[in-house]
Scaffold this motif. Structure first.
Motif, mmCIF file in Angstrom:
data_model
loop_
_atom_site.group_PDB
_atom_site.id
_atom_site.type_symbol
_atom_site.label_atom_id
_atom_site.label_comp_id
_atom_site.label_asym_id
_atom_site.label_seq_id
_atom_site.Cartn_x
_atom_site.Cartn_y
_atom_site.Cartn_z
ATOM 1 N N THR A 316 16.799 89.732 11.266
ATOM 2 C CA THR A 316 16.905 89.898 12.717
ATOM 3 C C THR A 316 16.464 91.277 13.191
ATOM 4 O OG1 THR A 316 18.629 88.230 13.050
ATOM 5 C CG2 THR A 316 18.554 90.037 14.633
ATOM 6 N N PHE A 317 16.996 92.330 12.601
ATOM 7 C CA PHE A 317 16.729 93.677 13.108
ATOM 8 C C PHE A 317 15.306 94.130 12.787
ATOM 9 C CE2 PHE A 317 21.242 93.100 12.643
ATOM 10 C CZ PHE A 317 21.721 93.550 13.862
ATOM 11 N N ALA A 318 14.773 93.631 11.685
ATOM 12 C CA ALA A 318 13.370 93.917 11.365
ATOM 13 C C ALA A 318 12.451 93.281 12.401
ATOM 14 C CB ALA A 318 13.033 93.400 9.970
ATOM 15 N N VAL A 319 12.744 92.037 12.781
ATOM 16 C CA VAL A 319 11.938 91.343 13.789
ATOM 17 C C VAL A 319 12.051 92.038 15.140
ATOM 18 C CG1 VAL A 319 11.675 89.189 15.088
ATOM 19 C CG2 VAL A 319 12.062 89.114 12.617
ATOM 20 N N PHE A 320 13.271 92.391 15.530
ATOM 21 C CA PHE A 320 13.460 93.069 16.813
ATOM 22 C C PHE A 320 12.708 94.397 16.849
ATOM 23 C CE2 PHE A 320 17.883 91.033 17.832
ATOM 24 C CZ PHE A 320 17.275 89.786 17.890
ATOM 25 N N ALA A 321 12.773 95.142 15.740
ATOM 26 C CA ALA A 321 12.097 96.443 15.684
ATOM 27 C C ALA A 321 10.593 96.279 15.879
ATOM 28 C CB ALA A 321 12.395 97.136 14.358
ATOM 29 N N LEU A 322 9.993 95.326 15.161
ATOM 30 C CA LEU A 322 8.550 95.105 15.284
ATOM 31 C C LEU A 322 8.187 94.496 16.634
ATOM 32 C CD1 LEU A 322 7.641 93.740 11.740
ATOM 33 C CD2 LEU A 322 7.083 95.990 12.682
ATOM 34 N N PHE A 351 17.573 90.874 22.805
ATOM 35 C CA PHE A 351 16.200 91.287 22.500
ATOM 36 C C PHE A 351 15.227 90.757 23.544
ATOM 37 C CE2 PHE A 351 12.179 89.690 20.758
ATOM 38 C CZ PHE A 351 11.550 90.897 20.462
ATOM 39 N N ILE A 352 15.347 89.482 23.904
ATOM 40 C CA ILE A 352 14.417 88.872 24.852
ATOM 41 C C ILE A 352 14.468 89.591 26.194
ATOM 42 C CG2 ILE A 352 13.972 86.754 26.175
ATOM 43 C CD1 ILE A 352 14.792 85.197 23.640
ATOM 44 N N HIS A 353 15.645 89.997 26.624
ATOM 45 C CA HIS A 353 15.754 90.733 27.889
ATOM 46 C C HIS A 353 14.937 92.022 27.842
ATOM 47 C CE1 HIS A 353 19.808 88.758 29.228
ATOM 48 N NE2 HIS A 353 18.796 87.913 29.199
ATOM 49 N N ILE A 354 15.090 92.785 26.776
ATOM 50 C CA ILE A 354 14.359 94.056 26.657
ATOM 51 C C ILE A 354 12.864 93.810 26.463
ATOM 52 C CG2 ILE A 354 14.115 96.149 25.265
ATOM 53 C CD1 ILE A 354 16.614 96.047 27.020
ATOM 54 N N PHE A 355 12.529 92.776 25.714
ATOM 55 C CA PHE A 355 11.127 92.447 25.450
ATOM 56 C C PHE A 355 10.363 92.235 26.759
ATOM 57 C CE2 PHE A 355 7.792 89.277 24.684
ATOM 58 C CZ PHE A 355 7.109 89.847 23.626
#
Length: 460
Positions: A316-322, A351-355
């Motif tokens: 999860t956190f790797a995906v969010f970071a990238l 994550f989607i909100h920030i994306f």
């Protein structure tokens, strides 16, 4: 003498647990057991239930073969290595789920019921009863090989089972620890012993780490914050996950020099968050981060050390970071969202909100929204979404999605109009929330005059 007619479901296999089984059938079963050990038996899952065929083609249920094998083992000087060899061979042939219940029953009968006083279960929510070792039982009266086999079964539940099966691991190890606490202590220190030594422990000038398959824990301590440090750590994580014997659900306990975290409000400030927030600053490491994410991402698997409300699939956190690094990672983000457990996971909403606050609604980003609304129950939009999409380019990009909804649905119902309508309503909700109801009348009414026609096409 010819074998009798098969008596299993639809004549697919022979039953061997009845007292009046034909002796020749049992001879074939014993040969099938030997074939499993020799690697010459075959698995057949063309129909249900799954069966194992001997080299000569005689079919049996995996669970009954395992029961027969275990029933022949002596409980005095229990042949631990022989038992493990057969169970490993059977698991590789038919999968863990085909043998897990048989192994649990065996441990319950030969360990729990023989050596423990079992209390009545207090309620339906406690998975296992409280067990207390018999007061007059001495450790030397219990066969060491049998207890080691119990530990093997316990570890297998964590390594090969689903995340919730770690409860069985805890129960069985709890039994063993009452008789031989040294065995459980050894597992806590070194794991099962199946992992290579340089995976169990690794120490370089940049970091120290250990991996324990029995308790599904990876511990990492960074000595500095350099690119080389994080490169070594990421390579180590990938090496651990490439081990067949390491569980798919696990904990990562990371300690680093810099206490920085991903810039996504509401994410748990755990070590795994810190690790990828630090590592993603180095562009040369991005492909390594992706490699870890793709090794880690498994449906229905979890980081074990995150609380329920912040539960997250490994990776999860790797995906969010990238994902916050650029559009080139959108396909990885979508692949991740497709694997999320929509009934239990909602961390991706943050994550989607920030994306979308960062990138806006475009032809490139909107697929993330469509995959995102399918990854959880009722994704709530950020309040900024309705303003971010209120431009001709974004609205036309959304209309383009509407014309190709079949690309985002499973093959079996991609052309089903009802499924497409449900998905489209979820997408609209993910942008406008309650205002998307009643045909989006409130949204259309307040839309700028020059955009009103596009809004009407979106909601109708």
């Amino acid at each position: 003498m010819s074998l009798p007619k098969r008596d299993g479901v639809n004549g697919r296999y022979y039953l061997i647990h009845k007292p009046d089984v034909n002796p020749e059938v049992l001879e074939h079963a014993d040969q099938c057991i030997q074939d499993v050990l020799d690697g010459t038996a075959k698995e057949n899952h063309s129909a249900s239930p799954k069966v194992v065929r001997s080299q000569s083609g005689t079919p049996f249920l995996p669970s009954q073969l395992l029961e027969r094998f275990l029933s022949k083992l002596s409980l005095k000087e229990f042949p631990y290595m022989e038992a493990v060899a057969f169970c490993d061979a059977m698991r590789r042939l038919v999968g863990w789920q085909e043998i897990r219940y048989t192994l649990e029953k065996y441990i319950k009968k030969q360990v729990q019921e023989r050596y423990f006083e079992v209390e009545e279960e207090e309620d339906d929510f406690t998975p296992y009863p409280s067990c207390t070792v018999w007061p007059d039982l001495h450790p030397e009266d219990v066969d060491e090989g049998l207890l080691r086999f119990a530990c093997y079964v316990a570890v297998s539940y964590t390594v090969y089972g689903q995340s919730f099966e770690s409860l069985t691991t805890e129960h069985i190890l709890g039994l063993v620890s009452q008789i031989r606490p040294d065995m459980v202590k050894e597992l806590k220190t070194n794991g099962s012993g199946k992992l290579p030594k340089d995976i169990q422990r690794r120490k370089t000038e940049h970091f120290t780490a250990s991996a324990n398959d029995a308790f599904a824990i990876i511990r990492i301590s960074a000595k500095d914050s350099t690119e080389n440090c994080y490169a070594e750590i990421l390579n180590y994580l990938c090496a651990v996950l490439e081990q067949e014997e390491f569980p798919h659900s696990y904990s990562v306990e990371f300690r680093g020099k810099e206490k920085i975290y991903l810039s996504i409000p509401g994410l748990p400030k755990k070590g795994i968050n810190q690790l990828f927030a630090c590592a993603v600053r180095y562009p040369n490491l991005h492909t390594l981060i992706e490699k870890y994410a793709r090794l880690a991402m498994k449906e229905f698997e979890w980081y074990n050390n995150l609380e329920d409300e912040a539960c997250a699939m490994p990776g999860t956190f790797a995906v969010f970071a990238l994902g916050l690094e650029g559009m080139q990672w959108c396909s990885l983000v979508c692949d991740y969202l497709d694997l999320c457990d929509d009934e239990h996971s909602s961390l991706q909403e943050k994550f989607i909100h920030i994306f979308f606050k960062k990138y806006g609604f475009t032809n490139q980003t909107l697929p993330v929204l469509v995959h995102g609304v399918q990854s959880m129950q009722w994704m709530e939009p950020a309040k900024e979404f309705r303003d971010l999409i209120a431009n001709e380019e974004s609205l036309n990009a959304l209309l383009e999605i509407k014309d190709h909804l079949e690309d985002y649905l499973p093959e079996e119902n991609c052309h089903d109009k009802r499924s497409q309508d449900f998905l489209w309503q979820d997408v609209l909700w993910g942008i406008w929330g309650k205002a998307a109801q009643n045909g989006g009348s409130k949204v259309i009414k307040t839309a700028p005059a020059q955009l009103r026609m596009v809004y009407e096409q979106i909601f109708h």
